[in-house]
Design a protein around this motif. Structure first.
Motif, PDB file in Angstrom:
ATOM      1  N   ARG A 180       0.826  -1.214   0.000  1.00 26.82           N
ATOM      2  CA  ARG A 180       0.000   0.000   0.000  1.00 26.82           C
ATOM      3  C   ARG A 180       0.858   1.261   0.000  1.00 26.82           C
ATOM      4  N   GLU A 181       2.016   1.180   0.676  1.00 28.74           N
ATOM      5  CA  GLU A 181       2.884   2.359   0.762  1.00 28.74           C
ATOM      6  C   GLU A 181       3.321   2.834  -0.617  1.00 28.74           C
ATOM      7  N   LEU A 182       3.520   1.878  -1.524  1.00 31.34           N
ATOM      8  CA  LEU A 182       3.956   2.242  -2.865  1.00 31.34           C
ATOM      9  C   LEU A 182       2.860   2.991  -3.603  1.00 31.34           C
ATOM     10  N   LEU A 183       1.602   2.602  -3.354  1.00 32.97           N
ATOM     11  CA  LEU A 183       0.469   3.252  -4.010  1.00 32.97           C
ATOM     12  C   LEU A 183       0.287   4.690  -3.530  1.00 32.97           C
ATOM     13  N   THR A 184       0.808   4.998  -2.352  1.00 31.17           N
ATOM     14  CA  THR A 184       0.676   6.348  -1.821  1.00 31.17           C
ATOM     15  C   THR A 184       1.916   7.196  -2.067  1.00 31.17           C
ATOM     16  N   GLY A 185       2.862   6.648  -2.858  1.00 27.72           N
ATOM     17  CA  GLY A 185       4.007   7.449  -3.265  1.00 27.72           C
ATOM     18  C   GLY A 185       5.317   7.109  -2.595  1.00 27.72           C
ATOM     19  N   ASP A 186       5.344   6.097  -1.743  1.00 30.41           N
ATOM     20  CA  ASP A 186       6.587   5.715  -1.065  1.00 30.41           C
ATOM     21  C   ASP A 186       7.392   4.801  -1.999  1.00 30.41           C
ATOM     22  N   THR A 187       8.337   5.374  -2.742  1.00 29.31           N
ATOM     23  CA  THR A 187       9.101   4.603  -3.724  1.00 29.31           C
ATOM     24  C   THR A 187      10.122   3.664  -3.088  1.00 29.31           C
ATOM     25  N   SER A 188      10.316   3.766  -1.766  1.00 29.69           N
ATOM     26  CA  SER A 188      11.257   2.877  -1.089  1.00 29.69           C
ATOM     27  C   SER A 188      10.583   1.571  -0.663  1.00 29.69           C
ATOM     28  N   ALA A 189       9.276   1.489  -0.843  1.00 28.63           N
ATOM     29  CA  ALA A 189       8.554   0.276  -0.455  1.00 28.63           C
ATOM     30  C   ALA A 189       9.022  -0.911  -1.291  1.00 28.63           C
ATOM     31  N   THR A 190       8.972  -2.085  -0.689  1.00 26.93           N
ATOM     32  CA  THR A 190       9.468  -3.289  -1.344  1.00 26.93           C
ATOM     33  C   THR A 190       8.359  -4.060  -2.032  1.00 26.93           C
ATOM     34  N   VAL A 191       8.594  -4.398  -3.301  1.00 26.76           N
ATOM     35  CA  VAL A 191       7.672  -5.222  -4.071  1.00 26.76           C
ATOM     36  C   VAL A 191       8.193  -6.660  -4.032  1.00 26.76           C
ATOM     37  N   THR A 192       7.309  -7.604  -3.776  1.00 24.69           N
ATOM     38  CA  THR A 192       7.705  -9.003  -3.696  1.00 24.69           C
ATOM     39  C   THR A 192       7.170  -9.776  -4.894  1.00 24.69           C
ATOM     40  N   VAL A 193       8.045 -10.504  -5.553  1.00 26.23           N
ATOM     41  CA  VAL A 193       7.661 -11.345  -6.686  1.00 26.23           C
ATOM     42  C   VAL A 193       7.809 -12.801  -6.241  1.00 26.23           C
ATOM     43  N   SER A 194       6.691 -13.520  -6.222  1.00 33.70           N
ATOM     44  CA  SER A 194       6.727 -14.906  -5.744  1.00 33.70           C
ATOM     45  C   SER A 194       7.646 -15.775  -6.595  1.00 33.70           C
ATOM     46  N   ARG A 195       7.567 -15.592  -7.915  1.00 37.83           N
ATOM     47  CA  ARG A 195       8.373 -16.420  -8.815  1.00 37.83           C
ATOM     48  C   ARG A 195       8.661 -15.646 -10.100  1.00 37.83           C
ATOM     49  N   ALA A 196       9.889 -15.772 -10.565  1.00 40.98           N
ATOM     50  CA  ALA A 196      10.276 -15.156 -11.833  1.00 40.98           C
ATOM     51  C   ALA A 196      10.942 -16.213 -12.707  1.00 40.98           C
ATOM     52  N   ASP A 197      10.341 -16.486 -13.845  1.00 43.57           N
ATOM     53  CA  ASP A 197      10.908 -17.447 -14.798  1.00 43.57           C
ATOM     54  C   ASP A 197      11.578 -16.676 -15.928  1.00 43.57           C
ATOM     55  N   VAL A 198      12.861 -16.911 -16.107  1.00 43.45           N
ATOM     56  CA  VAL A 198      13.642 -16.224 -17.128  1.00 43.45           C
ATOM     57  C   VAL A 198      13.960 -17.196 -18.258  1.00 43.45           C
ATOM     58  N   HIS A 199      13.640 -16.801 -19.486  1.00 44.78           N
ATOM     59  CA  HIS A 199      13.924 -17.616 -20.667  1.00 44.78           C
ATOM     60  C   HIS A 199      14.863 -16.836 -21.578  1.00 44.78           C
ATOM     61  N   LEU A 200      16.028 -17.398 -21.820  1.00 44.24           N
ATOM     62  CA  LEU A 200      17.016 -16.762 -22.683  1.00 44.24           C
ATOM     63  C   LEU A 200      17.196 -17.609 -23.935  1.00 44.24           C
ATOM     64  N   THR A 201      16.900 -17.012 -25.082  1.00 45.36           N
ATOM     65  CA  THR A 201      17.054 -17.709 -26.358  1.00 45.36           C
ATOM     66  C   THR A 201      18.308 -17.199 -27.043  1.00 45.36           C
ATOM     67  N   MET A 202      19.233 -18.115 -27.336  1.00 44.09           N
ATOM     68  CA  MET A 202      20.468 -17.722 -27.996  1.00 44.09           C
ATOM     69  C   MET A 202      20.772 -18.659 -29.157  1.00 44.09           C
ATOM     70  N   SER A 203      21.567 -18.184 -30.062  1.00 46.42           N
ATOM     71  CA  SER A 203      21.943 -18.992 -31.219  1.00 46.42           C
ATOM     72  C   SER A 203      23.095 -19.922 -30.850  1.00 46.42           C
ATOM     73  N   PRO A 204      23.281 -21.016 -31.598  1.00 46.56           N
ATOM     74  CA  PRO A 204      24.437 -21.874 -31.363  1.00 46.56           C
ATOM     75  C   PRO A 204      25.753 -21.109 -31.473  1.00 46.56           C
ATOM     76  N   ALA A 205      25.762 -20.068 -32.306  1.00 48.56           N
ATOM     77  CA  ALA A 205      26.980 -19.264 -32.460  1.00 48.56           C
ATOM     78  C   ALA A 205      27.344 -18.565 -31.149  1.00 48.56           C
ATOM     79  N   ALA A 206      26.320 -18.081 -30.426  1.00 48.60           N
ATOM     80  CA  ALA A 206      26.579 -17.427 -29.142  1.00 48.60           C
ATOM     81  C   ALA A 206      27.118 -18.427 -28.129  1.00 48.60           C
ATOM     82  N   LEU A 207      26.545 -19.643 -28.131  1.00 47.90           N
ATOM     83  CA  LEU A 207      27.044 -20.677 -27.226  1.00 47.90           C
ATOM     84  C   LEU A 207      28.455 -21.097 -27.617  1.00 47.90           C
ATOM     85  N   THR A 208      28.743 -21.083 -28.910  1.00 47.53           N
ATOM     86  CA  THR A 208      30.094 -21.397 -29.380  1.00 47.53           C
ATOM     87  C   THR A 208      31.105 -20.421 -28.787  1.00 47.53           C
ATOM     88  N   LYS A 209      30.727 -19.151 -28.776  1.00 47.23           N
ATOM     89  CA  LYS A 209      31.614 -18.113 -28.251  1.00 47.23           C
ATOM     90  C   LYS A 209      31.901 -18.352 -26.772  1.00 47.23           C
TER      91      LYS A 209
END
Length: 245
Positions: free
Chosen positions: A110-139
């Motif tokens: 709620r603090e963030l909604l009232t303008g407190d930019t120091s309030a902490t946002v919690t993310v239960s889970r973050a799934d990161v997907h990185l797609t790269m070419s075989p050339a990048a993996l070669t490097k």
């Protein structure tokens, strides 16, 4: 001659109220979409700032808020899902094709909604997907193993590695596998004519693997698979704390 009494037609009760509700609904929908669009642009900017801390940049970044209704979710202080997509990213100066971050269970204090930019946002889970070419993996693999003339290409659901070891040119079918946060290349097939010493060196060097550069949210690499002509690296982070302070 008789006259018939003309009675007024019964009024359609509630019609005016129904029209009012429709108008209000339209205003709310338009307002919701405008608010969502503004928020998505802001989220994309914040995602760029977050990624920069991990030496990740991109040609363009977009954000999309999932779930039903932006304003209702905001009022409840929780978003079910937010997806950030970075096109043509560079991870620690290694060029990739795409990086997506799917965040779920985002708790907005709620603090963030009232303008407190120091309030902490919690993310239960973050799934990161990185797609790269075989050339990048070669490097990455060449830099980590010191193998000369290494070239990786996608063949079906596997990778084909062409390399030179002790002056001997070899071609091997390899499978990417994640071990202890590193991506190793497990040799599954080498021609029968390859000398045993060369076979041992090739197998050991490729299996040693490479460490994927740090990903946003400190996500830990959990898998690597060949999809089409690309390598898809998946990583996960849980209970992520984001604070403006």
């Amino acid at each position: 001659m008789s006259t018939r009494e003309v009675r007024p037609k019964p009024r359609r009760r509630g019609r005016g109220f129904l029209i009012f509700l429709v108008i209000v609904l339209i205003i709310l929908v338009v307002g919701d979409r405008v608010a969502e669009s503004v928020a998505e642009k802001r989220l994309a900017t914040e995602a760029v700032n977050e990624a920069a801390q991990y030496d990740v940049t991109a040609a363009s970044t977009t954000a999309e808020v999932g779930g039903f209704g932006f304003l209702p979710q905001l009022a409840q202080g929780e978003f079910s899902e937010i997806t950030v997509t970075m096109d043509q990213p560079s991870v620690s100066k290694v060029s990739a094709e795409e990086l997506t971050m799917v965040m779920k269970g985002i708790q907005i204090p709620r603090e963030l909604l009232t303008g407190d930019t120091s309030a902490t946002v919690t993310v239960s889970r973050a799934d990161v997907h990185l797609t790269m070419s075989p050339a990048a993996l070669t490097k990455l693999t060449s830099a980590a193993s010191g193998i000369e003339g290494l070239n990786l290409s996608a063949i079906g659901e596997k990778l084909q590695a062409k390399l030179t070891v002790r002056g001997y040119d070899a071609t091997a079918t390899v499978r990417p596998e994640v071990r202890n946060g590193r991506i190793g290349l497990i040799v599954e097939n080498l021609p029968d004519g390859v000398p045993s010493q060369v076979r041992t060196v090739v197998t050991a060097l490729l299996a040693r693997g490479v460490r994927i550069p740090d990903l946003p949210f400190g996500a830990r690499v959990t898998g690597a698979d060949v999809q089409g002509q690309s390598l898809l690296v998946t990583a996960t982070a849980t209970d992520v704390k984001l604070s403006g302070s």
